[in-house]
Enzyme design. Structure first.
Site, short mmCIF file in Angstrom:
data_model
loop_
_atom_site.label_atom_id
_atom_site.label_comp_id
_atom_site.label_asym_id
_atom_site.label_seq_id
_atom_site.Cartn_x
_atom_site.Cartn_y
_atom_site.Cartn_z
N GLY A 166 1.01 -1.04 0.45
CA GLY A 166 0.36 -0.08 -0.03
C GLY A 166 0.50 1.45 0.10
N MET A 167 1.93 1.09 0.69
CA MET A 167 2.61 3.09 0.36
C MET A 167 3.77 2.62 0.16
SD MET A 167 3.17 3.32 4.86
CE MET A 167 3.53 2.13 5.31
N VAL A 224 8.50 -3.67 -2.47
CA VAL A 224 9.36 -4.42 -1.40
C VAL A 224 10.50 -4.90 -2.85
CG1 VAL A 224 10.21 -5.96 -0.16
CG2 VAL A 224 8.32 -3.93 0.09
N LYS A 251 12.31 -1.54 1.22
CA LYS A 251 11.41 -0.98 1.07
C LYS A 251 11.11 0.19 1.19
CE LYS A 251 6.54 -0.91 2.97
NZ LYS A 251 5.82 -1.89 4.13
N ASP A 281 -3.09 -5.24 11.71
CA ASP A 281 -3.30 -5.49 10.71
C ASP A 281 -3.01 -6.76 10.52
OD1 ASP A 281 -4.44 -5.61 7.93
OD2 ASP A 281 -2.65 -4.13 6.98
#
Ligand SMILES: Nc1ncnc2c1ncn2[C@@H]1O[C@H](COP(=O)(O)OP(=O)(O)OP(=O)(O)O)[C@@H](O)[C@H]1O
Length: 525
Positions: free
Chosen positions: A19-20, A23, A38, A132
């Site tokens: 989502g961000m 990797v 990442k 999560d």
């Protein structure tokens, strides 16, 4: 990207997109060590909220050092690009495994759940709630060891259900009722609910709730009982099913007390289910047969008037129905207390955990002024002290940073006690009591310290003078060297150095220990 440098890392293949960011596999060029990097997507690097989230993830990962949590190595910013390096985990995710194989054998599920619970215990003790937990965030190393990852929304206590889950619909599958409602506030037991969902999925191949859309699924988490795992996988043992359903309780109070309690329950099940069943010898079977009263056989054939039998059966039925309703009656204080007491008398600390969750805490809530209130408090103290001590032992054993200042102080005092320095141990325990006595969260450690003080005092005898005691230890270490027991001698010198460095009274002894240690080191080189 492959071959490109970012800081001291040379980028390799892309491992995945989250989502961000993205990797990559990479190599730390100074040592050649493989790592995962990442990188926050350049187009997202501008968004302040995402930058903050990235930084928070880094700050959290830095705090956590555990064999079942992906290890953070370091990070930075190059121009506008943010990145961090972490342990490379190459065995794939549990999500990938389930997609390919459908489900996992229950024994393996227990083994994996134990590792997840250990990771959660460490993270919770550091004040971090993952929020999560899902199969995609559980990676496996080549040797099968499990690693928890993606602390992207951990501790984001302001996130609502939608902001927390907005990135992937899949996340709704693991969302606890309190996370959806926003109350009671999310706490460590929220992760335990998600663990229940993950265990359910690993064992049955399906998530506990499957709605046509996100809204439907959220309502099911709030209102519907999950199906029994054994209805989807008949191989699932009853005790494993009970454990999963307890994790999936709607009310956090009905789940396990914490991740440690989950580990204890899993270990107990593992022991119970792997115990070999004792074979019944033919002799024993014969004896058992011979012991069956002959009368019974005759009775069966005896002629009993029909109306008599009907009455008899009816009365049995009424009794059974009556007894069946008993578990649904609210238990009285005496009943709850009797059950708690029976469990607390057990030698097994796991029974204490059960007493705590099922009877002692409910007793304190429902009957705070009840006639057993004092004894209940004593039992609660006993369990909480046991849990605190167990946790501290685990910290000491694995060499991790203590989970709290109270734990650090306790372990320090404990080290002096183990070394035989009762004076310093007493001083440390006493100062713990003074320092922490008003801190509710450290109550268990204060009680433990008081208990140790009492035990040391009760042991009596002349408290040996500290200097004399350390001198004796040095002499003992010399004796050990002469007997060829160098490792034991080193332990004594090391202890003296760590326990008394900076203590003026023992400056000479510390210097002597250091000298002996370096002599031994150079003679063994
Ligand atoms: N340390 C690692 N070693 C190997 N692969 C990794 C590692 N960390 C992440 N990955 C892989 O990279 C992918 C992206 O990971 P990332 O943590 O960014 O996102 P995510 O968990 O998929 O999504 P989100 O952040 O939106 O929850 C994952 O699918 C995972 O398989």
């Amino acid at each position: 990207m492959a071959g490109r440098m970012i800081g001291p890392f040379e980028l390799g293949d892309r491992l995945g997109v989250g989502g961000m960011g993205i990797v990559y596999r990479a190599t730390y060029t100074k040592t050649g060590a493989p790592v995962a990097i990442k990188i926050l997507s350049p187009d997202l690097s501008q968004a302040e909220s995402l930058q903050k989230r990235f930084e928070r993830e880094v700050a959290i990962l830095k705090k956590l050092q555990h064999p079942h949590i992906v290890r953070y190595y370091g990070g930075g910013k190059l121009g506008t690009q943010r990145f961090y390096a972490m342990e490379l985990v190459t065995g794939g995710s549990i999500e990938g495994y389930l997609k390919e194989h459908g489900q996992l054998p229950w024994k393996e599920v227990l083994d994996l759940a134990l590792q997840i619970a250990q990771a959660l215990e460490h993270s919770h003790a550091a004040g971090v709630i993952h929020r999560d937990l899902k199969p995609a965030n559980l990676l496996r190393a080549k040797d099968g060891t499990l690693k928890l990852t993606d602390f992207g929304i951990a501790r984001d206590t302001t996130a609502t259900a939608l902001t927390a889950a907005g990135r992937t619909v899949g996340t709704y599958s693991y969302m606890s009722p309190e996370q959806i409602r926003g109350k009671p506030p999310v706490d460590r037991r929220t992760d335990l609910y998600a663990l229940g969902c993950v265990m359910f999925e690993m064992i049955t191949g399906e998530t506990p709730f499957r709605g046509d859309n996100a809204g439907e699924m959220l309502i099911m988490h709030l209102q519907e009982d999950p199906p029994r795992p054994s209805s989807l996988n008949p191989e699932c043992p009853q005790v494993v099913e009970d454990l999963i359903l307890k994790l999936l309780a709607k009310d956090p109070e009905d789940r396990f007390f914490d991740a440690l309690a989950v580990q204890v329950a899993i270990e107990q099940i593992q022991e119970q289910l792997t115990k070999p069943v004792e074979p019944i010898s033919p002799e024993a079977a014969k004896t058992a047969e011979a012991n069956v009263p002959k009368k019974k056989k005759r009775k069966k054939s005896a002629k009993v008037p029909f109306y008599e039998r009907a009455w008899f059966l009816a009365s049995i039925l009424v009794t059974i129905l009556f007894l069946a309703t008993i578990p649904f009656w609210p238990m009285s204080e005496d009943q709850l207390f009797a059950r708690a007491e029976a469990l607390m008398k057990s030698e097994e600390p796991t029974d204490w955990g059960d007493a705590y969750d099922k009877y002692l805490k409910p007793l304190q809530q429902k009957f705070p002024q009840g006639k057993h209130a004092d004894q209940v408090q004593q039992y609660v103290d006993q369990v909480e002290m046991h849990q605190a001590e167990r946790r501290a032992r685990a910290t000491a054993k694995t060499g991790r940073d203590p989970n709290s200042e109270a734990e650090r102080l306790f372990l320090e005092a404990d080290r002096y006690e183990k070394f035989g320095d009762r004076i310093s141990a007493l001083e440390k325990y006493e100062s713990m009591v003074v320092l922490l006595k008003d801190r509710e969260q450290d109550r268990a450690f204060v009680m433990l310290a008081k208990k140790r003080i009492q035990e040391i005092e009760a042991a009596g005898g002349d408290p040996v003078d500290r200097v004399q005691m350390v001198d004796q230890s040095l002499a003992r270490a010399d004796e050990l060297v002469q007997q060829g027991k160098t490792i034991e001698a080193r332990t004594i010198w090391n202890s003296i150095m760590t326990l008394y460095a900076g203590n003026q009274e023992l400056e000479v002894q510390v210097r002597q220990a250091r000298q002996r240690l370096s002599e031994k080191r150079s003679s063994s080189e």
